[in-house]
Enzyme design. Structure first.
Site, mmCIF file in Angstrom:
data_model
loop_
_atom_site.group_PDB
_atom_site.id
_atom_site.type_symbol
_atom_site.label_atom_id
_atom_site.label_comp_id
_atom_site.label_asym_id
_atom_site.label_seq_id
_atom_site.Cartn_x
_atom_site.Cartn_y
_atom_site.Cartn_z
ATOM 1 N N ASN A 61 0.874 -1.173 0.000
ATOM 2 C CA ASN A 61 0.000 0.000 0.000
ATOM 3 C C ASN A 61 0.909 1.219 0.000
ATOM 4 O O ASN A 61 1.497 1.541 1.031
ATOM 5 C CB ASN A 61 -0.901 -0.014 1.242
ATOM 6 C CG ASN A 61 -1.666 1.290 1.405
ATOM 7 O OD1 ASN A 61 -1.804 2.061 0.449
ATOM 8 N ND2 ASN A 61 -2.168 1.536 2.610
ATOM 9 N N LYS A 92 0.157 4.202 -0.148
ATOM 10 C CA LYS A 92 -0.474 5.399 0.437
ATOM 11 C C LYS A 92 -0.248 6.589 -0.500
ATOM 12 O O LYS A 92 -0.170 6.407 -1.708
ATOM 13 C CB LYS A 92 0.057 5.668 1.841
ATOM 14 C CG LYS A 92 0.016 4.435 2.734
ATOM 15 C CD LYS A 92 0.129 4.767 4.187
ATOM 16 C CE LYS A 92 0.317 3.502 4.985
ATOM 17 N NZ LYS A 92 0.011 3.675 6.386
ATOM 18 N N HIS A 140 -9.548 1.096 4.640
ATOM 19 C CA HIS A 140 -8.271 1.277 5.342
ATOM 20 C C HIS A 140 -8.514 2.195 6.536
ATOM 21 O O HIS A 140 -9.310 3.137 6.460
ATOM 22 C CB HIS A 140 -7.227 1.877 4.392
ATOM 23 C CG HIS A 140 -5.862 1.871 4.990
ATOM 24 N ND1 HIS A 140 -5.451 2.803 5.910
ATOM 25 C CD2 HIS A 140 -4.814 1.032 4.819
ATOM 26 C CE1 HIS A 140 -4.207 2.536 6.282
ATOM 27 N NE2 HIS A 140 -3.799 1.460 5.630
ATOM 28 N N GLU A 195 -7.016 4.588 7.724
ATOM 29 C CA GLU A 195 -6.824 6.023 7.483
ATOM 30 C C GLU A 195 -8.067 6.632 6.827
ATOM 31 O O GLU A 195 -8.398 7.789 7.058
ATOM 32 C CB GLU A 195 -5.549 6.235 6.649
ATOM 33 C CG GLU A 195 -4.309 5.948 7.491
ATOM 34 C CD GLU A 195 -3.079 5.504 6.733
ATOM 35 O OE1 GLU A 195 -3.035 5.632 5.502
ATOM 36 O OE2 GLU A 195 -2.157 5.001 7.400
ATOM 37 N N GLU A 211 -5.675 -5.067 10.392
ATOM 38 C CA GLU A 211 -4.642 -4.060 10.615
ATOM 39 C C GLU A 211 -4.943 -3.306 11.907
ATOM 40 O O GLU A 211 -5.734 -2.338 11.897
ATOM 41 C CB GLU A 211 -4.619 -3.060 9.458
ATOM 42 C CG GLU A 211 -4.310 -3.688 8.113
ATOM 43 C CD GLU A 211 -3.696 -2.652 7.179
ATOM 44 O OE1 GLU A 211 -2.550 -2.850 6.772
ATOM 45 O OE2 GLU A 211 -4.356 -1.646 6.897
ATOM 46 N N GLY A 249 2.179 2.083 10.712
ATOM 47 C CA GLY A 249 3.112 3.202 10.588
ATOM 48 C C GLY A 249 3.779 3.598 11.883
ATOM 49 O O GLY A 249 4.406 4.654 11.976
ATOM 50 N N SER A 301 3.186 -2.338 10.315
ATOM 51 C CA SER A 301 4.637 -2.325 10.508
ATOM 52 C C SER A 301 5.307 -3.663 10.165
ATOM 53 O O SER A 301 6.243 -4.095 10.846
ATOM 54 C CB SER A 301 4.996 -1.887 11.933
ATOM 55 O OG SER A 301 4.537 -0.560 12.164
HETATM 56 C C1 PEP Z 1 -0.827 0.095 5.848
HETATM 57 O O1 PEP Z 1 -0.756 1.224 5.393
HETATM 58 O O2 PEP Z 1 -1.774 -0.615 5.519
HETATM 59 C C2 PEP Z 1 0.234 -0.368 6.741
HETATM 60 C C3 PEP Z 1 0.123 -1.534 7.306
HETATM 61 O O3 PEP Z 1 1.295 0.490 6.949
HETATM 62 P P1 PEP Z 1 2.709 0.142 7.648
HETATM 63 O O4 PEP Z 1 3.172 -1.168 7.062
HETATM 64 O O5 PEP Z 1 3.597 1.282 7.281
HETATM 65 O O6 PEP Z 1 2.451 0.028 9.107
#
Ligand code: PEP
Length: 238
Positions: free
Chosen positions: A3, A5, A89, A91, A160, A166, A202
């Site tokens: 992803n 982003k 997601h 976000e 998630e 992040g 992460s």
């Molecule tokens: C994500 O954006 O779905 C995500 C898991 O980000 P990160 O791997 O940076 O934590």
């Protein structure tokens, strides 16, 4: 699945996509995909042809077409060769007010256009600390599960935990497995235990193998680490 982003530009994307194409042959036993920002779907479509890497978007409208300024229709994503689209997601849930029902409606619209929605669920830190993880996941999943087994069989889920996205703070394999098993049980009750469930939060090359070793973790949704071809492919190879 990466992803990206809201990262990238045409020059940086070209380096990343070329790196992925060059290295992906070394990871034959993994489905590799990237979800890119809308303006770069054409670039992904052109660069990834024949590579074995599939691509998708990070959001989609629940509407087929019409007066929805700024929205992108599922058929438009299909027109750019997309296989996948993220829906819900964290976000988008947190910063764009997306409700559980809207996330499910987007997933249904994506399915209708022949795309595979990757429906994201996950609890915040407060919810986790209050012992509410399963309640939150159940609430988020309810309208998605209501789509029914035939459609559910065509989706992917991503767990998630918001506190792990992040932040550099990954769920332990046992923590993630517990939630994945909880989700799997709900899918099994509906007769679709085979639905793929990705873990996100992460994920890096250094922790991917221990997560993938868990029985109900079928892969990863990777944010930051998907912006570096070598690191992302090391995750895919884990
Ligand atoms: C994500 O954006 O779905 C995500 C898991 O980000 P990160 O791997 O940076 O934590």
């Amino acid at each position: 699945m990466g992803n990206w982003k809201m990262h990238g530009n045409q020059a940086a994307n070209a380096v990343l996509l070329d790196g992925l194409c060059a290295g992906v042959t070394a990871v034959p036993n993994c489905d590799v995909a990237v979800c890119v920002p809308f303006p770069y779907l054409g670039q992904a479509n052109a660069s990834l042809q024949g590579s074995g890497i599939s691509w998708g978007a990070q959001d989609v409208s629940k509407h087929e077409q019409g007066a929805y300024t700024g929205e992108v229709a599922p058929a438009m994503l299909a027109d750019f060769g997309c296989t996948w689209v993220l829906t819900g997601h964290s976000e988008r849930r947190a910063m764009h007010g997306e409700t559980d029902q809207l996330v499910a409606d987007k997933a249904a619209a994506a399915l209708n256009a022949g795309l595979t929605p990757v429906v994201c669920v996950g609890e915040t830190l407060d919810e986790q600390e209050a012992g509410r993880t399963q309640d939150v996941i159940s609430r988020q999943l309810a309208p998605v599960l209501a789509l029914g087994a035939p459609l559910l069989a065509r989706i992917v889920l991503a767990y998630e935990p918001v506190w792990a996205i992040g932040t550099g703070r990954t769920a332990t394999p046992d923590q993630a497995q517990e939630v994945h098993a909880f989700i799997r049980a709900q899918l099994a009750e509906l007769g679709v235990p085979q639905v793929r469930i990705l873990y996100g939060g992460s994920v890096k090359a250094s922790n991917a193998a221990s997560l993938f070793a868990m029985p109900d973790i079928d892969g990863a949704l990777v944010g930051g680490a998907s912006l570096m071809a070598e690191e992302f492919l090391r995750i895919a190879a884990a």
